[in-house]
Scaffold this motif. Structure first.
Motif, PDB file in Angstrom:
ATOM      1  N   VAL A   1     -27.648   9.951  44.009  1.00 53.84           N
ATOM      2  CA  VAL A   1     -26.564  10.205  44.960  1.00 53.84           C
ATOM      3  C   VAL A   1     -25.650  11.376  44.575  1.00 53.84           C
ATOM      4  O   VAL A   1     -24.938  11.912  45.420  1.00 53.84           O
ATOM      5  CB  VAL A   1     -25.698   8.936  45.195  1.00 53.84           C
ATOM      6  CG1 VAL A   1     -26.541   7.831  45.801  1.00 53.84           C
ATOM      7  CG2 VAL A   1     -25.030   8.467  43.913  1.00 53.84           C
ATOM      8  N   SER A   2     -25.696  11.782  43.275  1.00 59.86           N
ATOM      9  CA  SER A   2     -24.733  12.807  42.839  1.00 59.86           C
ATOM     10  C   SER A   2     -24.955  14.140  43.557  1.00 59.86           C
ATOM     11  O   SER A   2     -24.021  14.928  43.720  1.00 59.86           O
ATOM     12  CB  SER A   2     -24.806  12.991  41.321  1.00 59.86           C
ATOM     13  OG  SER A   2     -26.111  13.380  40.949  1.00 59.86           O
TER      14      SER A   2
ATOM     15  N   LEU B   1     -20.638   7.484  46.639  1.00 66.52           N
ATOM     16  CA  LEU B   1     -20.963   8.646  45.800  1.00 66.52           C
ATOM     17  C   LEU B   1     -20.156   8.642  44.510  1.00 66.52           C
ATOM     18  O   LEU B   1     -20.442   9.398  43.583  1.00 66.52           O
ATOM     19  CB  LEU B   1     -20.693   9.940  46.564  1.00 66.52           C
ATOM     20  CG  LEU B   1     -21.457  10.106  47.883  1.00 66.52           C
ATOM     21  CD1 LEU B   1     -21.156  11.457  48.490  1.00 66.52           C
ATOM     22  CD2 LEU B   1     -22.954   9.933  47.671  1.00 66.52           C
TER      23      LEU B   1
ATOM     24  N   ALA C   1     -21.235   4.264  41.656  1.00 70.76           N
ATOM     25  CA  ALA C   1     -21.862   5.207  42.579  1.00 70.76           C
ATOM     26  C   ALA C   1     -23.307   4.772  42.786  1.00 70.76           C
ATOM     27  O   ALA C   1     -23.970   4.335  41.842  1.00 70.76           O
ATOM     28  CB  ALA C   1     -21.797   6.616  42.005  1.00 70.76           C
TER      29      ALA C   1
END
Lengths: 315, 315
Positions: free
Chosen positions: A63-64, A173, A238
Motif C-alpha cells: 500500500v505504501s 495507507l 497500514a
C-alpha cells in the motif's frame, strides 16, 4: 408526468420519522449467498453491523506506493486547481483527490483485486462498477473531522442512487490509531434510513465535501442509534481494509496527533442499481463524484495474466 | 528597578528553544518522599509520565451529587451572567463554572478529602492551597475540544506562578470513553517547558478559556514530544481520578458521541509557590482563575469529626 415512488424520501420541508431499511443487506440470495470468499460468520456480522474490518489485510509494502502517487499528484498544478481536489478547511493542505481509479493505474488495479472484488460481488449479488473513488489525507495536528452521516442519503438524494446496494471500501495507507482521527461507525445503523429535513441547496456538493451540513441525521435519531449500537473505531496498521455498507453511519474526529492518516476510498455499486435522476436535488453531481457514464462492470485483475483462467498447474 | 530572573521565559517576540524542566517533579525530598499514601511504584510513574490515573477511585454515588450541583447552578441567573461561567463556543451551552470550591460546600470538602490531599501534599512536599477550581461539562455531539497546552505556561506567564510545583486533579463525573472527548496527555512532556513566541494580548483570558491560541506549543516541539512519549487517554467509569503535573501537555478532542462528559477540576499549588506578578502579562487574571488572596493551607476534611485525631480505638 409519472411520479417516481421514492422508498427513501429525504431533504423534505416537513419532518419525517426514520424509515426501516427496505433492501437486503446481502444481495446474493439463498444458495448464492456462499458463492464467494466470505464465510457465514463474516456474512452474518456484516448483516448485523453494516461493516467488516480486515486488520492488516495487505502488507504495508503493497500500500505504501499509493502515498507516492499522492506526492506526484501534488505536483500537477492543473489537477490541483480542479474541483476534483479538496483542500482541508483548517490547514489548506491537500485533503482528497477524487476519481483516483481513473488517474492511477495502480488504483484501478486495486479496485479489481480478486480478493476485494470477490467479496463485494458476493455482498451485492451482481456485477459491480465504481461509483466514486478518492484518496484521503488527514494531516497531523490539522486534519479536520467529519460529522456523522450516511453516504447513501447523499447518493440517493443528490446522485439518484435508487436502492441500498453499494459497498464502500477503505484501505488504510497509514496506521489507524485512537488519536489520528480514525473512522468511527455506528454498528447496526445501516438498518435505518434517517430522512433530512431541509431542501438541497444548488451545487451543495461544493460545500458538503469540506464539511457536511445538509443531509446529516438529527441529533435525536443519532443518539438513539448510537445508544442502541454503540460506536466502533477500527484500529490497525497500514494495509488494513474496511468494507462498509452504503447506509452505515460514520464520522471522524480531528487528528490531534502528529501522525497523519491517509486512506484510499472506493465505492462499488451494483450494475442493477445504476443512477437515475437525483431524488432530491435540481441536478446531478459531477461524474467524478457519482459515475453515470463510466459504469463498465469490473473484471478481476490477475497479476499473472499468462496463467489466469488456466487453473493451478499440477505438481 | 530590580529585574526578576525568569526560569521559564515565554510570550517573547523572538523564538526560544524548549527549556528542560528546572524543578523536581516530586518535591518531598529524601526520606520525606514516602511520607504519604503513594508507594514508590506510583511515585516513579508520576515522575516518568507526569500523571497518575486512578480508575474508579470513588464510587459513582459519591460523585453523582456534583451533577445535581451543576443543575442547581444553571438556575442561578446572576451567576450565569458572570465571567466565572464559560459557555461552549459551539453549542452555547454551559461548559465551565469556576471557583466551584467557594460556591459548593461539597466541592470544598472534596478538595480536602484526606486521600487526595494526602497524595498531593506528598507530591508537592508542603502544605497546599487551591489555585483554581471548576466543573466542566461537555455535551453529547456538541462539546468542543481543546488544543494541546501546558497549564503551567499560562499560570506562569499570566498568573505569576514562579515554579513547577502544582498538581491538577480531575475527578470524572461521567464515564470517560474513547468517543466522548476524553483528556489526552503526552507522557513525559512535563520535563520540557516549551516557550511561546508572541506577546500576551490584554485580557487574553477572556478568549483563552473558550479556545486557547496564545501560549500553545509550536507544532514542531509538540510532534517531537508526542513522538517521544506517545499519547494516552485514560478511560474509566465516573468516580475515576486523574492527578497530573502542572506542566504536562494535555488536550481533548470534540465529543462526537451522544454521551456527555463532565468532570471536576481543581488545582493544588504549594504554599511555597505563591503567585507573584505575572511573568508575561500586563496584569494578573481574576481571583477565580488564579487565587492570590484566598490561599489558606487546606486542612483535611474528616467525615467523622468526633473521632478525627483520636486514633483508631483498640479492638
Amino acid at each position: 408526468m409519472v411520479t417516481r415512488h421514492d422508498l427513501y424520501p429525504s431533504r423534505t420541508t416537513r419532518h419525517l420519522d426514520p424509515i426501516p431499511r427496505q433492501d437486503p443487506v446481502i444481495h446474493a440470495r439463498n444458495q448464492h449467498r456462499w458463492e464467494g470468499p466470505l464465510d457465514e460468520t463474516s456474512l452474518s456480522r456484516y448483516e448485523r453491523d453494516g461493516f467488516l474490518w480486515f486488520k492488516g489485510f495487505f502488507s504495508q509494502s503493497r500500500v505504501s506506493q499509493f502515498l507516492n502517487v499522492l506526492k506526484e499528484l501534488e505536483k500537477d498544478a492543473e489537477l490541483m486547481k480542479s474541483d476534483q481536489v479538496i483542500l482541508d478547511p483548517g490547514s489548506g493542505g491537500l485533503r482528497s483527490v477524487f476519481a483516483m481509479h481513473r488517474i492511477s493505474a495502480a488504483f484501478d488495479e486495486l479496485t479489481r483485486d480478486p480478493r476485494i472484488l470477490g467479496m463485494v460481488r458476493q455482498l451485492l449479488g451482481s456485477e459491480v462498477y465504481i461509483h466514486q473513488s478518492r484518496i484521503n489525507y488527514k494531516f497531523g495536528f490539522q486534519g479536520s473531522g467529519f460529522d456523522w452521516h450516511s453516504d447513501f442519503e447523499t447518493w440517493h438524494a443528490e446522485d439518484g442512487m435508487p436502492r441500498m446496494r453499494a459497498v464502500s471500501a477503505s484501505l488504510m495507507l497509514t496506521d489507524n490509531n485512537e488519536f489520528n482521527g480514525p473512522l468511527m461507525l455506528i454498528p447496526g445503523s445501516h438498518q435505518t434510513f434517517v430522512p433530512y429535513k431541509g431542501k438541497t441547496p444548488p451545487a451543495n456538493w461544493k460545500k458538503s465535501l469540506k464539511a457536511q451540513r445538509v443531509g446529516v441525521p438529527g441529533m435525536e435519531a443519532l443518539a438513539e442509534l448510537a445508544n442502541w449500537g454503540g460506536i466502533k473505531a477500527p484500529k490497525g496498521p497500514a494495509g488494513s481494509l474496511l468494507l462498509f455498507e452504503c447506509n452505515t453511519l460514520h464520522a471522524s474526529n480531528e487528528n490531534m496527533s502528529p501522525w497523519p492518516r491517509s486512506n484510499l476510498f472506493f465505492v462499488y455499486n451494483s450494475i442493477e442499481n445504476r443512477l437515475q435522476e437525483p431524488f432530491a436535488a435540481s441536478e446531478p453531481r459531477p461524474e467524478y463524484l457519482g459515475a453515470r457514464h463510466n459504469i463498465q462492470p469490473l473484471d478481476m485483475h490477475d497479476e499473472f495474466p499468462e496463467i489466469a483462467g488456466q487453473g493451478v498447474p499440477s505438481l
